[in-house]
Motif scaffolding. Structure first.
Motif, PDB file in Angstrom:
ATOM      1  N   LEU A 167      22.979  32.029  58.104  1.00 21.70           N
ATOM      2  CA  LEU A 167      24.262  31.328  57.973  1.00 21.70           C
ATOM      3  C   LEU A 167      24.815  31.453  56.555  1.00 21.70           C
ATOM      4  O   LEU A 167      26.034  31.540  56.363  1.00 21.70           O
ATOM      5  CB  LEU A 167      24.097  29.859  58.363  1.00 21.70           C
ATOM      6  N   MET A 168      23.928  31.448  55.558  1.00 18.51           N
ATOM      7  CA  MET A 168      24.372  31.666  54.184  1.00 18.51           C
ATOM      8  C   MET A 168      24.957  33.069  54.040  1.00 18.51           C
ATOM      9  O   MET A 168      26.020  33.265  53.431  1.00 18.51           O
ATOM     10  CB  MET A 168      23.220  31.483  53.206  1.00 18.51           C
ATOM     11  N   ILE A 169      24.264  34.057  54.581  1.00 16.44           N
ATOM     12  CA  ILE A 169      24.730  35.443  54.523  1.00 16.44           C
ATOM     13  C   ILE A 169      26.108  35.556  55.184  1.00 16.44           C
ATOM     14  O   ILE A 169      27.034  36.180  54.648  1.00 16.44           O
ATOM     15  CB  ILE A 169      23.724  36.380  55.219  1.00 16.44           C
ATOM     16  N   GLU A 170      26.246  34.937  56.342  1.00 11.16           N
ATOM     17  CA  GLU A 170      27.524  34.983  57.060  1.00 11.16           C
ATOM     18  C   GLU A 170      28.639  34.322  56.267  1.00 11.16           C
ATOM     19  O   GLU A 170      29.781  34.791  56.278  1.00 11.16           O
ATOM     20  CB  GLU A 170      27.375  34.304  58.422  1.00 11.16           C
ATOM     21  N   GLY A 305      36.524  40.581  33.945  1.00  9.47           N
ATOM     22  CA  GLY A 305      37.867  41.059  34.260  1.00  9.47           C
ATOM     23  C   GLY A 305      38.565  41.628  33.047  1.00  9.47           C
ATOM     24  O   GLY A 305      39.163  42.709  33.101  1.00  9.47           O
ATOM     25  N   ASP A 306      38.469  40.924  31.915  1.00 10.36           N
ATOM     26  CA  ASP A 306      39.083  41.405  30.669  1.00 10.36           C
ATOM     27  C   ASP A 306      38.426  42.692  30.195  1.00 10.36           C
ATOM     28  O   ASP A 306      39.107  43.639  29.760  1.00 10.36           O
ATOM     29  CB  ASP A 306      38.979  40.335  29.582  1.00 10.36           C
ATOM     30  N   GLU A 307      37.084  42.746  30.269  1.00 12.19           N
ATOM     31  CA  GLU A 307      36.369  43.951  29.837  1.00 12.19           C
ATOM     32  C   GLU A 307      36.771  45.152  30.691  1.00 12.19           C
ATOM     33  O   GLU A 307      37.004  46.251  30.160  1.00 12.19           O
ATOM     34  CB  GLU A 307      34.860  43.724  29.948  1.00 12.19           C
ATOM     35  N   PHE A 308      36.855  44.941  31.983  1.00 10.06           N
ATOM     36  CA  PHE A 308      37.182  46.024  32.908  1.00 10.06           C
ATOM     37  C   PHE A 308      38.588  46.561  32.649  1.00 10.06           C
ATOM     38  O   PHE A 308      38.810  47.776  32.584  1.00 10.06           O
ATOM     39  CB  PHE A 308      37.045  45.521  34.338  1.00 10.06           C
ATOM     40  N   ARG A 309      39.545  45.658  32.463  1.00  6.53           N
ATOM     41  CA  ARG A 309      40.931  46.090  32.203  1.00  6.53           C
ATOM     42  C   ARG A 309      41.053  46.786  30.857  1.00  6.53           C
ATOM     43  O   ARG A 309      41.812  47.754  30.725  1.00  6.53           O
ATOM     44  CB  ARG A 309      41.873  44.889  32.285  1.00  6.53           C
ATOM     45  N   ALA A 310      40.302  46.307  29.864  1.00 10.08           N
ATOM     46  CA  ALA A 310      40.356  46.946  28.548  1.00 10.08           C
ATOM     47  C   ALA A 310      39.831  48.378  28.598  1.00 10.08           C
ATOM     48  O   ALA A 310      40.217  49.222  27.770  1.00 10.08           O
ATOM     49  CB  ALA A 310      39.545  46.133  27.540  1.00 10.08           C
ATOM     50  N   LEU A 311      38.993  48.669  29.571  1.00  9.81           N
ATOM     51  CA  LEU A 311      38.409  50.006  29.713  1.00  9.81           C
ATOM     52  C   LEU A 311      39.160  50.881  30.716  1.00  9.81           C
ATOM     53  O   LEU A 311      38.718  51.971  31.051  1.00  9.81           O
ATOM     54  CB  LEU A 311      36.939  49.887  30.137  1.00  9.81           C
ATOM     55  N   GLY A 312      40.296  50.373  31.206  1.00 11.05           N
ATOM     56  CA  GLY A 312      41.114  51.171  32.102  1.00 11.05           C
ATOM     57  C   GLY A 312      41.137  50.724  33.544  1.00 11.05           C
ATOM     58  O   GLY A 312      41.873  51.286  34.363  1.00 11.05           O
ATOM     59  N   GLY A 313      40.321  49.722  33.888  1.00 12.27           N
ATOM     60  CA  GLY A 313      40.345  49.196  35.240  1.00 12.27           C
ATOM     61  C   GLY A 313      41.577  48.330  35.461  1.00 12.27           C
ATOM     62  O   GLY A 313      42.340  48.060  34.543  1.00 12.27           O
ATOM     63  N   GLU A 314      41.740  47.892  36.710  1.00 13.88           N
ATOM     64  CA  GLU A 314      42.926  47.098  37.038  1.00 13.88           C
ATOM     65  C   GLU A 314      42.607  45.671  37.467  1.00 13.88           C
ATOM     66  O   GLU A 314      43.306  44.743  37.067  1.00 13.88           O
ATOM     67  CB  GLU A 314      43.728  47.797  38.146  1.00 13.88           C
ATOM     68  N   HIS A 315      41.570  45.488  38.276  1.00 14.70           N
ATOM     69  CA  HIS A 315      41.378  44.155  38.842  1.00 14.70           C
ATOM     70  C   HIS A 315      39.921  43.912  39.206  1.00 14.70           C
ATOM     71  O   HIS A 315      39.259  44.769  39.800  1.00 14.70           O
ATOM     72  CB  HIS A 315      42.252  43.995  40.098  1.00 14.70           C
ATOM     73  N   VAL A 316      39.432  42.723  38.854  1.00 14.90           N
ATOM     74  CA  VAL A 316      38.112  42.241  39.276  1.00 14.90           C
ATOM     75  C   VAL A 316      38.335  40.999  40.118  1.00 14.90           C
ATOM     76  O   VAL A 316      38.896  40.013  39.631  1.00 14.90           O
ATOM     77  CB  VAL A 316      37.204  41.916  38.075  1.00 14.90           C
ATOM     78  N   GLN A 317      37.913  41.044  41.368  1.00  9.41           N
ATOM     79  CA  GLN A 317      38.109  39.916  42.280  1.00  9.41           C
ATOM     80  C   GLN A 317      36.772  39.255  42.608  1.00  9.41           C
ATOM     81  O   GLN A 317      35.863  39.886  43.123  1.00  9.41           O
ATOM     82  CB  GLN A 317      38.770  40.380  43.588  1.00  9.41           C
ATOM     83  N   LEU A 318      36.662  37.969  42.302  1.00  2.22           N
ATOM     84  CA  LEU A 318      35.474  37.192  42.643  1.00  2.22           C
ATOM     85  C   LEU A 318      35.547  36.734  44.091  1.00  2.22           C
ATOM     86  O   LEU A 318      36.577  36.233  44.544  1.00  2.22           O
ATOM     87  CB  LEU A 318      35.379  35.971  41.731  1.00  2.22           C
ATOM     88  N   VAL A 319      34.472  36.908  44.822  1.00  4.21           N
ATOM     89  CA  VAL A 319      34.323  36.278  46.139  1.00  4.21           C
ATOM     90  C   VAL A 319      33.791  34.877  45.873  1.00  4.21           C
ATOM     91  O   VAL A 319      32.707  34.726  45.301  1.00  4.21           O
ATOM     92  CB  VAL A 319      33.348  37.061  47.040  1.00  4.21           C
ATOM     93  N   GLU A 320      34.538  33.868  46.255  1.00  3.61           N
ATOM     94  CA  GLU A 320      34.121  32.508  45.939  1.00  3.61           C
ATOM     95  C   GLU A 320      32.763  32.194  46.540  1.00  3.61           C
ATOM     96  O   GLU A 320      32.313  32.822  47.495  1.00  3.61           O
ATOM     97  CB  GLU A 320      35.154  31.478  46.417  1.00  3.61           C
ATOM     98  N   SER A 321      32.122  31.215  45.969  1.00  7.06           N
ATOM     99  CA  SER A 321      30.778  30.853  46.390  1.00  7.06           C
ATOM    100  C   SER A 321      30.807  30.079  47.705  1.00  7.06           C
ATOM    101  O   SER A 321      31.851  29.929  48.343  1.00  7.06           O
ATOM    102  CB  SER A 321      30.102  30.035  45.291  1.00  7.06           C
ATOM    103  N   LEU A 322      29.652  29.563  48.105  1.00 14.88           N
ATOM    104  CA  LEU A 322      29.524  28.873  49.389  1.00 14.88           C
ATOM    105  C   LEU A 322      30.288  27.556  49.395  1.00 14.88           C
ATOM    106  O   LEU A 322      30.848  27.155  50.415  1.00 14.88           O
ATOM    107  CB  LEU A 322      28.039  28.625  49.686  1.00 14.88           C
ATOM    108  N   ASN A 323      30.267  26.866  48.266  1.00 17.49           N
ATOM    109  CA  ASN A 323      31.001  25.604  48.095  1.00 17.49           C
ATOM    110  C   ASN A 323      30.791  24.683  49.292  1.00 17.49           C
ATOM    111  O   ASN A 323      29.660  24.437  49.681  1.00 17.49           O
ATOM    112  CB  ASN A 323      32.467  25.901  47.800  1.00 17.49           C
TER     113      ASN A 323
END
Length: 339
Positions: A167-170, A305-323
């Motif tokens: 259920l956690m995995i799901e 996210g800032d590190e990735f964009r500074a190196l040429g990336g565009e977006h880092v998206q977090l998948v929210e936790s179980l909460n």
């Protein structure tokens, strides 16, 4: 009839984002010999003389960035919601209390409430999916240190880990679907890091940990209690649930402290590597956390996210936790009442 006691325990959070409260939290956290597992004198000099004086003001600013004016600490907020939801699901036959290993609400205060209610048993659920001495092991030790001083105590049991709970995995997979994972160039499973020496200490065979390449990639009898091996297993189960091919995801570890070697690869280095390969969009899971906190909301979303964009990336998206996802509450119910 006597109730059954349930104690949910998460890591902890400062009482406020002030420097004084952050300093108090860091001192309690980092002085735990299971967290920084060196001699007491060396640990005291390192923590109180070097780490906390310099880290507390910086960490306070980070906590201020994620502190909600109404709900405060996200980790405490979601932990309270988890406790309330589990209590509602279990009903009057149970008494569910919440504690933090460090700071408030304390484990001692929660146990005293259960003791005063004359519960017939106490089941402790450390809210860490993967077992580590520095997290779950520390909760075990603290609970038994307190209860061991009681003249009498009810039956006490512990949940060791739930790294493979279906259920956690799901829930993690469900949380990711809204972001259309196929639209991302690469997916990271970023777990909280640990010093390599702590992995070696957990090797009961004394002949497996870090002895060969890929020793953590498959869960076996030899490494069943290994934090890294359990982390790899969690990531693989989520990837399988979502149909993510092996070449499209990387398992890595964040939040390194100090210069000693920690579990590798480091998330920051993987982010830099992916940027150098021309990857533009990253989707990041943090499956070591059951509630969003500083390490997810700020470290992944803002810092990486800032590190990735500074190196040429565009977006880092977090998948929210179980909460407080209903399916995760189902998982907690399942731990209390396994079928």
């Amino acid at each position: 009839m006597a109730k059954k006691g349930i104690l949910l325990v998460n890591l902890g959070t400062p009482d406020s984002p002030s420097t004084a409260d952050v300093k108090r939290y860091l001192n309690e956290f980092l002085m735990d010999p299971r967290v920084i597992d060196i001699g007491a004198i060396s640990r005291t000099l390192l923590v109180k003389g070097l780490i906390v004086p310099f880290r507390a003001p910086k960490s306070a600013k980070l906590y201020q960035a994620i502190w909600d004016p109404k709900t405060g600490s996200p980790l405490l907020h979601y932990s309270i919601l988890q406790q309330q939801a589990l209590q509602q699901r279990l009903g009057d036959g149970y008494m569910v209390e919440l504690a933090m290993r460090y700071q408030n609400p304390s484990i001692e205060s929660a146990l005293e409430k259960l003791k005063a209610a004359l519960v017939e048993s106490i089941q402790v659920i450390p809210l860490f999916p993967q077992y580590a001495s520095a997290s779950t092991g520390s909760v075990y030790e603290k609970v038994m240190d307190i209860v061991g001083k009681w003249p009498t105590s009810p039956n006490i049991s512990f949940i060791n880990s739930f790294h493979d709970n279906e259920l956690m995995i799901e829930t993690f997979a469900d949380n990711a679907q809204k972001y259309n994972p196929d639209t991302y160039d690469h997916i990271l499973f970023s777990f909280h890091g640990l010093p390599q020496r702590q992995l070696i200490k957990a090797d009961h065979t004394h002949n497996h940990c870090l002895k060969s390449a890929g020793c953590c990639e498959t869960l076996t009898d030899a490494n069943r209690f290994c934090y890294s091996a359990q982390s790899h297993h969690t990531a693989k189960l989520i990837a399988e649930k979502m149909g993510i091919p092996k070449e499209k995801y990387t398992i890595c570890f964040q939040s390194r402290l100090g210069n000693d070697p920690w579990v590798q690869p480091y998330t920051s280095e993987i982010v830099a590597k992916l940027a150098s390969e021309g990857k533009k969009r990253l989707l990041v899971f943090c499956p070591a956390f059951v509630a969003d906190c500083l390490e997810t909301v700020y470290e992944v979303t803002t810092e990486y996210g800032d590190e990735f964009r500074a190196l040429g990336g565009e977006h880092v998206q977090l998948v929210e936790s179980l909460n407080d996802a209903p399916k995760f509450i189902d998982a907690l119910v399942q731990m209390v009442n396994p079928s």
